[in-house]
Motif scaffolding. Structure first.
Motif, PDB file in Angstrom:
ATOM      1  N   GLU A   1       0.832  -1.209   0.000  1.00 37.30           N
ATOM      2  CA  GLU A   1       0.000   0.000   0.000  1.00 37.30           C
ATOM      3  C   GLU A   1       0.872   1.268   0.000  1.00 37.30           C
ATOM      4  OE1 GLU A   1      -3.275  -0.320   2.868  1.00 37.30           O
ATOM      5  OE2 GLU A   1      -3.452   1.859   2.587  1.00 37.30           O
ATOM      6  N   GLY A   2       0.537   2.194  -0.854  1.00 34.89           N
ATOM      7  CA  GLY A   2       1.278   3.460  -0.904  1.00 34.89           C
ATOM      8  C   GLY A   2       2.540   3.398  -1.744  1.00 34.89           C
ATOM      9  N   GLU A   3       2.847   2.196  -2.304  1.00 38.50           N
ATOM     10  CA  GLU A   3       4.056   2.062  -3.136  1.00 38.50           C
ATOM     11  C   GLU A   3       3.658   1.823  -4.585  1.00 38.50           C
ATOM     12  OE1 GLU A   3       6.939  -1.008  -2.278  1.00 38.50           O
ATOM     13  OE2 GLU A   3       7.391  -0.091  -0.358  1.00 38.50           O
ATOM     14  N   ASP A   4       4.410   2.405  -5.510  1.00 40.40           N
ATOM     15  CA  ASP A   4       4.185   2.121  -6.921  1.00 40.40           C
ATOM     16  C   ASP A   4       4.606   0.665  -7.181  1.00 40.40           C
ATOM     17  OD1 ASP A   4       4.214   1.879  -9.622  1.00 40.40           O
ATOM     18  OD2 ASP A   4       5.755   3.414  -9.990  1.00 40.40           O
ATOM     19  N   PRO A   5       3.668  -0.218  -7.618  1.00 41.39           N
ATOM     20  CA  PRO A   5       4.009  -1.641  -7.796  1.00 41.39           C
ATOM     21  C   PRO A   5       5.126  -1.884  -8.810  1.00 41.39           C
ATOM     22  CG  PRO A   5       1.765  -1.179  -8.603  1.00 41.39           C
ATOM     23  CD  PRO A   5       2.259   0.079  -7.954  1.00 41.39           C
ATOM     24  N   ALA A   6       5.346  -0.918  -9.682  1.00 40.04           N
ATOM     25  CA  ALA A   6       6.390  -1.103 -10.717  1.00 40.04           C
ATOM     26  C   ALA A   6       7.764  -0.648 -10.214  1.00 40.04           C
ATOM     27  CB  ALA A   6       6.022  -0.320 -11.975  1.00 40.04           C
TER      28      ALA A   6
END
Ligand code: F6P
Length: 345
Positions: A85-90
């Motif tokens: 959560e809150g992190e860019d998955p890429a």
């Protein structure tokens, strides 16, 4: 690329197991001696790829590690594709790709279990040249008949069961031993049969407490002085503490038989690998180096029918190899009176 000196990276990820160092040595020495490659060790699994935490692996560093347990590279359970959560998955996969290029890697060897092979497959799909090497004491990696680490864990668990036999006999007790295996019961089945377990409970075979109790009472009526119950840790999802403690408590409650439990735990994962695991890890490692030389990327080394081969990572990723109901060892056990908790002879 044909004539350029290749530079390869090796990492170990997930839970450790005996034989990882033998595999690192197998990849590294073959890559250096046979194929004249440069070899970089990536520290602490995929974390090392994110942080560019590496050590150069040369023949000196690779000497003397064959018999060592654990992993000289360290390991972690970091999953770069896990959505946080809150992190860019890429972000993490992109950083790994950038670092792979900046470190000048031509290929990456990922030594690990199911989770690691899944990540290896995703990185391969992103364009990295990846080779998987299966390892785990649980023996549950899809696509290979066996993983290294398993033989050692079975040896340790069998030795523990042997020791429980003598004390069980002296005190006329039921001894419950819990071994590792959350989803797959390979260690339970193999150590249970090798150690002469009377009851073997594995996640793949649903059990009933009444059946287990009846089996133990029947042994008692037949004047068998003691019983050994082998339990895989994953059989009881509701148990607060441990499956072994839960089963022992229920056996005491239902049968009134004096019962003790032993939780084997991480002892199964530590220490020096058996000769069989050293050989399998060495074969896997050497084959991984050959696959890189042949540029056969996106594959995992595997053992099938005693022969070393390779399987596409795409086939392996996200799957688990469970014990099938018609497993020959389960059938042999049943014919000899072993209770698997689902029916009583
Ligand atoms: O290596 C596999 C395994 O041993 C499982 O059987 C076990 O439940 C798990 O790892 C626990 O490992 P950790 O506590 O390191 O996550």
């Amino acid at each position: 690329m044909a004539n350029a000196k290749m530079r390869i990276g090796i990492l170990s990820a997930g839970g450790d197991c005996p034989g990882i160092n033998a595999a690192i040595r197998g990849v590294g020495k073959t890559a250096i001696v046979e194929y004249e490659m440069d070899v970089l060790g990536i520290v602490n699994g995929f974390s090392g790829l994110l942080e560019k935490d590496t050590i150069e692996l040369n023949e000196q560093i690779l000497s003397g590690i064959l018999t060592l347990g654990g992993t000289i590279l360290g390991t972690s359970r970091l999953k770069p594709y896990k959505v946080v959560e809150g992190e860019d998955p890429a972000a993490k996969p992109e950083l790994i790709k950038k670092n792979y290029r900046e470190m000048g890697l031509d290929a990456l060897v990922c030594i690990g279990g199911n989770g690691t092979q899944k990540t290896a497959n995703l990185l391969s799909k992103e364009g990295l040249n990846v080779i998987g090497v299966p390892k785990t004491i649980d023996n549950d990696v899809w696509g290979t008949d066996v993983t290294f680490g398993f033989d050692t864990a079975v040896y340790i668990a069998t030795d523990a069961i042997d020791r429980l036999h003598t004390t069980a006999n002296s005190h006329k007790r039921v001894m419950v031993i819990e071994v590792m295996g959350h989803q797959a019961g390979w260690i339970g089945l193999y150590s249970g049969i090798a150690g002469g377990g009377d009851v073997i409970l594995i996640p793949e075979i649903p059990y009933s407490l009444d059946t287990v109790a009846e089996c133990l009472m029947e042994r008692s009526r037949k004047k068998k002085p003691y019983s050994i119950v082998v339990v895989a840790e994953g059989i009881e999802k509701m148990a607060k503490k441990s499956a072994g403690a839960f089963i022992a408590k229920q056996i005491r409650k239902i049968t009134g038989l004096e019962t003790r439990e032993t939780i084997l735990g991480y002892i199964q994962r530590g220490g020096s690998p058996t000769p069989a695991d050293r050989i399998l890890a060495t074969r896997f490692g050497a084959s991984a180096a050959r696959l890189i030389h042949e540029q056969n990327f996106g594959t995992m080394v595997a053992l099938k029918g005693g022969v070393i081969t390779s399987v596409p990572l795409d086939e392996v990723g996200g799957k688990i190899r469970l014990i099938q109901p018609d497993n020959p060892l389960v059938e042999k056990g049943r014919h000899m009176g072993v209770c698997f908790g689902d029916c009583c002879l």
